[in-house]
Design an enzyme around this catalytic site. Structure first.
Site, mmCIF file in Angstrom:
data_model
loop_
_atom_site.group_PDB
_atom_site.id
_atom_site.type_symbol
_atom_site.label_atom_id
_atom_site.label_comp_id
_atom_site.label_asym_id
_atom_site.label_seq_id
_atom_site.Cartn_x
_atom_site.Cartn_y
_atom_site.Cartn_z
ATOM 1 C CE LYS A 13 74.734 157.351 120.450
ATOM 2 N NZ LYS A 13 76.163 157.738 120.302
ATOM 3 C CE1 TYR A 53 77.262 155.566 125.466
ATOM 4 C CE2 TYR A 53 75.461 157.031 126.075
ATOM 5 C CZ TYR A 53 76.108 156.236 125.139
ATOM 6 O OH TYR A 53 75.589 156.119 123.865
ATOM 7 C CG PHE A 61 83.841 161.614 125.040
ATOM 8 C CD1 PHE A 61 82.757 160.781 125.265
ATOM 9 C CD2 PHE A 61 85.113 161.039 124.979
ATOM 10 C CE1 PHE A 61 82.926 159.401 125.403
ATOM 11 C CE2 PHE A 61 85.287 159.660 125.113
ATOM 12 C CZ PHE A 61 84.189 158.841 125.333
ATOM 13 C CB THR A 95 82.897 155.573 117.358
ATOM 14 O OG1 THR A 95 82.893 154.233 117.861
ATOM 15 C CG2 THR A 95 82.291 156.500 118.392
ATOM 16 N NE ARG A 106 77.654 155.194 115.577
ATOM 17 C CZ ARG A 106 78.240 154.563 116.584
ATOM 18 N NH1 ARG A 106 79.316 153.810 116.377
ATOM 19 N NH2 ARG A 106 77.768 154.673 117.813
ATOM 20 C CG ASN A 116 77.828 158.408 117.109
ATOM 21 O OD1 ASN A 116 76.836 158.451 117.832
ATOM 22 N ND2 ASN A 116 78.928 157.788 117.462
ATOM 23 C CG HIS A 119 74.275 152.718 122.316
ATOM 24 N ND1 HIS A 119 75.580 152.752 122.744
ATOM 25 C CD2 HIS A 119 73.713 151.619 122.887
ATOM 26 C CE1 HIS A 119 75.791 151.711 123.540
ATOM 27 N NE2 HIS A 119 74.672 151.015 123.654
ATOM 28 C CD GLU A 130 74.799 148.868 126.390
ATOM 29 O OE1 GLU A 130 74.304 148.580 125.276
ATOM 30 O OE2 GLU A 130 75.966 149.295 126.522
HETATM 31 N N1 UDP Z 1 81.920 160.065 121.918
HETATM 32 C C1 UDP Z 1 82.282 161.378 121.699
HETATM 33 N N2 UDP Z 1 83.615 161.679 121.583
HETATM 34 C C2 UDP Z 1 84.596 160.739 121.651
HETATM 35 C C3 UDP Z 1 84.230 159.398 121.864
HETATM 36 C C4 UDP Z 1 82.869 159.086 121.990
HETATM 37 O O1 UDP Z 1 81.421 162.254 121.632
HETATM 38 O O2 UDP Z 1 85.780 161.071 121.531
HETATM 39 C C5 UDP Z 1 80.511 159.713 122.066
HETATM 40 C C6 UDP Z 1 79.902 159.151 120.778
HETATM 41 O O3 UDP Z 1 78.570 159.627 120.680
HETATM 42 C C7 UDP Z 1 79.933 157.664 121.016
HETATM 43 C C8 UDP Z 1 79.672 157.582 122.521
HETATM 44 O O4 UDP Z 1 80.364 158.703 123.067
HETATM 45 O O5 UDP Z 1 78.972 156.989 120.249
HETATM 46 C C9 UDP Z 1 80.186 156.326 123.207
HETATM 47 O O6 UDP Z 1 81.530 156.126 122.853
HETATM 48 P P1 UDP Z 1 82.073 154.679 122.465
HETATM 49 O O7 UDP Z 1 83.559 154.774 122.395
HETATM 50 O O8 UDP Z 1 81.482 153.679 123.396
HETATM 51 O O9 UDP Z 1 81.531 154.484 120.972
HETATM 52 P P2 UDP Z 1 80.368 153.567 120.395
HETATM 53 O O10 UDP Z 1 80.329 152.304 121.210
HETATM 54 O O11 UDP Z 1 79.091 154.357 120.468
HETATM 55 O O12 UDP Z 1 80.753 153.319 118.961
HETATM 56 MG MG MG Z 2 80.298 151.994 123.248
#
Ligand code: UDP
Ligand code: MG
Length: 156
Positions: A13, A53, A61, A95, A106, A116, A119, A130
């Site tokens: 990222k 997304y 968010f 996450t 992470r 974080n 992805h 994707e």
């Molecule tokens: N994210 C955030 N706040 C939240 C949940 C997600 O900023 O409460 C962001 C975070 O960068 C995360 C991305 O949105 O990596 C996608 O969320 P997801 O739940 O898909 O998590 P991931 O698959 O990346 O672990």
């Molecule tokens: Mg995700």
């Protein structure tokens, strides 16, 4: 497709690119032995970020996530190997960086959920979607052998 040929999509990222973490993150992927079959730096447009997304549309968010992911270049990659989807998620950690196990990307490189650093696709289906979103078929280079593949081949 044999599980050793499972593919996943990974993106370093923008915050990690800006912090100079590209090499250290790719090093962890190479340490694991995953085969990098595509890799490029690109600026994610708002439209591409929204497609990527789409599942999060409407969440609190969402707007910040779209702004952030399109705020600077990412490093997009396709990895191939044994159980890469689950394995890469394990290498990335939870996450929320404070929930992630120490030793994961992470946990070791990030403080906040928003920034974080990486992805990774959450399922084989998401990975297909994707990969198609970020890469054209000609951009994939799967036709070379890792050491693991050479060993497996020689063992029959
Ligand atoms: N994210 C955030 N706040 C939240 C949940 C997600 O900023 O409460 C962001 C975070 O960068 C995360 C991305 O949105 O990596 C996608 O969320 P997801 O739940 O898909 O998590 P991931 O698959 O990346 O672990
Ligand atoms: Mg995700």
């Amino acid at each position: 497709m044999h599980s050793s040929e499972e593919r996943t999509f990974v993106a370093i990222k923008p915050d990690a690119v800006k912090r100079g973490l590209i090499g250290r993150i790719i090093k962890r992927i190479e340490n694991k032995g995953y085969k990098i079959i595509a890799l490029k730096m690109l600026n994610v447009t708002k439209e591409l970020a929204e497609q990527h997304y789409a599942e999060h549309l409407g969440k609190p968010f969402y707007n910040r996530l779209i702004t952030y992911i399109s705020s600077g270049p990412i490093i997009a990659m396709v990895l191939q190997g044994d159980n890469t989807v689950v394995g890469m998620r394990k290498l990335m950690g939870s996450t929320m960086p404070t929930d992630a196990e120490v030793g994961t990307l992470r946990a070791d490189f990030a403080q906040t959920m928003e920034f974080n650093v990486i992805h990774g696709s959450d399922s084989v289906e998401s990975a297909k979607r994707e990969i198609n979103l970020y890469f054209s078929p000609e951009e994939l280079c799967p036709d070379w052998k890792t050491m693991l593949e050479l060993v497996m081949e020689s063992e029959g």
